[in-house]
Design an enzyme around this catalytic site. Structure first.
Site, PDB file in Angstrom:
ATOM      1  N   SER A  92       0.881  -1.085  -0.118  1.00 43.48           N
ATOM      2  CA  SER A  92       0.087  -0.224  -0.229  1.00 43.48           C
ATOM      3  C   SER A  92       1.218   0.777  -0.023  1.00 43.48           C
ATOM      4  O   SER A  92       0.215   2.470  -0.468  1.00 43.48           O
ATOM      5  CB  SER A  92      -1.067   0.292   1.168  1.00 43.48           C
ATOM      6  OG  SER A  92       0.205   0.221   2.675  1.00 43.48           O
ATOM      7  N   LYS A 146      -6.436   4.682   7.934  1.00 45.78           N
ATOM      8  CA  LYS A 146      -5.177   5.019   7.697  1.00 45.78           C
ATOM      9  C   LYS A 146      -5.574   6.692   7.283  1.00 45.78           C
ATOM     10  O   LYS A 146      -4.723   7.888   7.865  1.00 45.78           O
ATOM     11  CB  LYS A 146      -5.055   4.854   6.324  1.00 45.78           C
ATOM     12  CG  LYS A 146      -4.160   3.218   6.197  1.00 45.78           C
ATOM     13  CD  LYS A 146      -3.824   2.892   5.066  1.00 45.78           C
ATOM     14  CE  LYS A 146      -3.149   1.350   4.946  1.00 45.78           C
ATOM     15  NZ  LYS A 146      -2.840   1.161   3.536  1.00 45.78           N
TER      16      LYS A 146
END
Length: 800
Positions: free
Chosen positions: A654, A697
């Protein structure tokens, strides 16, 4: 020219929950019973398995914990068990031919207890009968007759010798069971002193006479042992006939009662023979046996004759549904208990204890697959039992106090059971790979979904189920706002606009914790703020690590910038999973580029901190650079990429988008905005791909920006494919709505670069990339490095 992106609207950051629909559902509960919500695939598999009566159609229920596996399985099995007949009862009785091999009997529901009560009453009647039966006048008269017969025979032999002795002036003396002779003179028995005073010839004569009489006595009593033996035999036969006569009516009544059960009749026939010996051994109060009163006569007879019931039912009971939480060998297949007597281990058929297979026989057994597989002996025994259709109990039983062999070999019991194993997806495929028999014995897979489709019907069931739980378990109610908040929580668990989480247990846990805060407020109605308090409370209880990391950033110990611009530096987003909680935190990613031929070096991989997927993501950067820029020259450069101040293992791709942006910035010397953090993975063609943990996140970076002060310039870049996964906290939604925080969704690397550098990325045309664009600058710098490394300026140097 790259199209300029605008931030996502608030409506795209969380699913819409219709308040009117929630109100309607709460006012009109779901009309049907709701044992479970969703999981139609798994329910269909269970119905199929329960409908198949053939062997081998056992079930492996595949899914993660908290998905309701046990609840669904238990409800299905309980409902189906009501349509099955009541199983047979099983019991063990003594094998009087070989006590090491107890005999198994089956009976109809309720009969085992009745038989045990009848045997107990029989034992009581025997105890009441004996030894009183031996005091009967008829018995005593026959016993005296036998004793008299022996006495008369003995006396006749003694009398004959005595007469012969008197004829020779010798008296026969019998004292304390000892027979002797003494001389007579003038009809008077001589003492030892008087005998010594006799003349020697007379004494010698008496010696010779007495010696002959002793021989005659021996000759007369030579048959004494036979007489004694015959007398004892007659007395024993008398006692046997007396015991048989007294017990025969008692056994006869039981035989008549159980005339239709062949196994019980055989058992009673053995008792008929053995009870006589038991009466003579334990219940005969012979005056010579001093320790008879020390025995527990009832206990001894019970341990020798009473049946040992393993499982029993009442008439009309449903088939058993058994869950074994600790599937050890003894708990599954039964065990034999031991006692110590004079330093030795002893046991009997009465010490056989049933296992889960005995209790579930004729029904269903549920076990956790991981616990079963933890003990290979249990798994092998279970497979053997399923293949032979018998409950195996003759396998080696590892018990340090007993050894590796049984002292008993009980007769095997037929097995008819449906096994349900609850386990994970990984374990299912692992067993299938290493055990070929697994597929034959567990032919049905009940696969639990991670998510449930968010239809109106499913929301309807969700709301009704939560309402029932609150009323029946928590003794409170939930208002509409709280219910909408619970729905959002489930969407957040699933990380999807159109799916609810299959972990319904987490929803019930949350509403239970919210009821605690409602009770603290003295309310019986759970409101939305109580749900929020429960969420915040759990985050606080488990959030020490996340708060510590945020504090370190605030104090400057971890370098993360949220304002300004920098070359080769970008804010990536990571998510940490610790226990049952997860949180997002930003991480600085840096890149440096210089002339060389080392390629793109992943510092994390070189330091052995980067795992395989992360390393793969970094390797893709070289493919992107070559495909994007190096079509006319050899891609040659040296670059280092690192996630700064990261000292643990890193996995996942990611961060590959952020790493590429930092690398492009280092190549072009164009600064990147530090107000924007980004996450996403890429492929070699520059497409941005979805990642996990997007909500955590975003919220992790938002907390940092909020702590330092929101400026309106800060924001997060995410993959456009992750837009459907956004279920953000209300605080973030409020900040976005007010324009104080921004969330961008990108599809390509160029879109991310344009946002971060506030400059057109540039699209390839026939003439190349537009002058001054990001891609043009990157192409020129890479070509320059290739020229320097590959020595393409040698001709110019020669001219000089």
């Amino acid at each position: 020219m790259t199209k300029k992106l605008i931030p996502l609207p608030v409506s795209a950051l969380a699913p819409e929950i219709a308040a009117s629909h929630v109100a309607t559902c709460m006012q009109n509960p779901y009309p049907e019973a709701l044992p479970f919500i969703g999981q139609q695939r798994a329910q269909s598999a269970l119905d199929f398995s329960l409908g198949m009566e053939l062997p081998g159609y056992n079930v492996y229920v595949m899914g993660e914990a908290a998905h309701g596996r046990y609840t669904l399985v238990k409800d299905k099995l309980t409902a189906h068990s009501k349509d099955r007949p009541t199983p047979n009862e099983w019991l063990y009785v003594n094998n009087y031919d070989d006590h090491r091999e107890p005999i198994a009997l089956f009976m109809q529901a309720g009969q085992s207890k009745q038989l045990a009560d009848d045997i107990d009453s029989f034992i009581d009647e025997v105890l009441d009968t004996f030894p009183a039966a031996f005091d009967n006048p008829g018995y005593q008269r026959k016993k005296k007759s036998i004793d008299r017969e022996f006495t008369d025979t003995y006396d006749a032999a003694i009398t004959a010798v005595e007469i012969a002795a008197l004829e020779q002036s010798v008296a026969l003396i019998e004292e304390n069971g000892v027979v002797g002779f003494a001389p007579l003179v003038n009809g008077k028995q001589l003492s030892d002193s008087e005998f010594s005073a006799l003349d020697e010839p007379l004494r010698i004569e008496f010696y010779e006479v007495i010696e002959k009489l002793e021989d005659a006595l021996i000759e007369a009593l030579i048959e004494l042992p036979r007489w004694k033996r015959e007398s004892s035999e007659k007395l024993r036969n008398l006692k046997k006939s007396t015991a048989e006569l007294a017990t025969k009516p008692l056994i006869k009544a039981l035989e008549h009662k159980y005339a239709t059960h062949i196994g019980v009749l055989r058992y009673l026939k053995d008792i008929r023979e053995e009870i006589i010996d038991a009466v003579l051994e334990w219940l005969d109060d012979d005056e010579n046996d001093e320790n008879k009163e020390d025995f527990d006569r009832k206990g001894m007879l019970t341990d020798f004759f009473a049946p040992n019931i393993l499982v029993e039912y009442k008439e009309g009971d449903a088939a058993p549904v058994v869950y074994e939480p600790n599937p050890t060998f003894g708990n599954i297949f039964g065990k034999i208990e031991y006692a110590t007597s004079q330093g030795s281990l002893i046991t009997s058929y009465r010490s056989i204890q049933p296992g889960a297979l005995h209790r579930a026989n004729g029904g269903y057994l549920i076990m956790d697959a991981e616990k079963v597989m933890a003990n290979p002996q249990v798994w092998d025994g279970l497979k053997l039992s399923l293949k032979t259709h018998q409950i195996k109990n003759d396998l080696p039983y590892q018990d340090s106090s007993v050894g590796s062999s049984f002292t008993l070999r009980p007769q095997l019991i037929p097995l008819d059971v449906k096994i349900v194993l609850l386990g994970s997806r990984d374990l299912y495929y692992t067993i299938g790979e290493y055990d070929e028999e697994f597929a034959e014995l567990f032919r049905v897979l009940a696969d639990f979904d991670y998510y449930l489709p968010s239809s109106d019907k499913l929301q309807y069931q969700f709301i009704t189920k939560v309402t029932e739980y609150c009323q029946q378990t928590l003794n409170c109610t939930v208002n509409e706002a709280a219910m909408a908040r619970l729905l959002k929580f489930s969407y957040r668990q699933a990380e999807h606009h159109n799916k609810l989480s299959a972990r319904f247990a987490d929803v019930l846990e949350l509403v239970a914790e919210a009821s605690f805060y409602a009770k603290q407020d003295g309310q019986t109605v759970i409101d939305a703020h109580h749900i929020d308090e429960a969420i915040v409370g759990k985050q606080y209880r488990t959030g020490q690590i996340s708060e510590t990391m945020l504090s370190d950033i605030k104090e400057g110990q971890i370098l993360i910038a949220t304002e300004g611009h920098a070359v080769g530096k970008v804010n990536g987003l990571t998510v940490l999973h610790i226990g049952d909680t997860s949180f997002g935190t930003p991480a600085r990613i840096t890149a440096t580029v210089y002339a060389g031929a080392d390629g793109v070096i992943d510092v994390e991989r070189e330091a052995e901190l980067g795992k395989a997927i992360h390393s793969k993501g970094v390797m893709l950067l070289t493919g992107y650079l070559g495909n994007k820029y190096a079509q006319q020259f050899s891609l040659t450069l040296s670059a280092n990429i690192a996630i700064e101040q990261s000292y643990g293992y890193i996995d996942g791709d990611s961060a590959s988008l952020a790493e590429l942006c930092a690398l492009i910035s280092a190549i072009t010397n164009l600064p990147i905005s530090q107000s924007i953090a980004l996450t996403g993975s890429i492929n070699q063609h520059g497409d941005v791909q979805s990642i996990g943990g997007v909500n955590e996140k975003i919220e992790g970076f938002f907390k940092l920006c909020k702590m330092r002060g929101l400026t309106g310039e800060q924001g997060v870049i995410i993959p456009k494919s992750n837009q459907v996964n956004l279920v953000l906290d209300d605080e973030v939604l409020d900040a976005v709505e007010k324009g104080r925080f921004n969330i961008y969704a990108v599809e390509t690397v160029d879109q991310a670069l344009s946002l971060l550098m506030d400059k057109d990325a540039g699209e390839m045309t026939a003439e190349g990339y537009p002058e001054g664009s990001i891609n043009a600058l990157a192409l020129a710098r890479l070509a320059n490095i290739a020229d320097i490394v590959n020595g393409d300026n040698d001709d110019e140097k020669d001219a000089e």
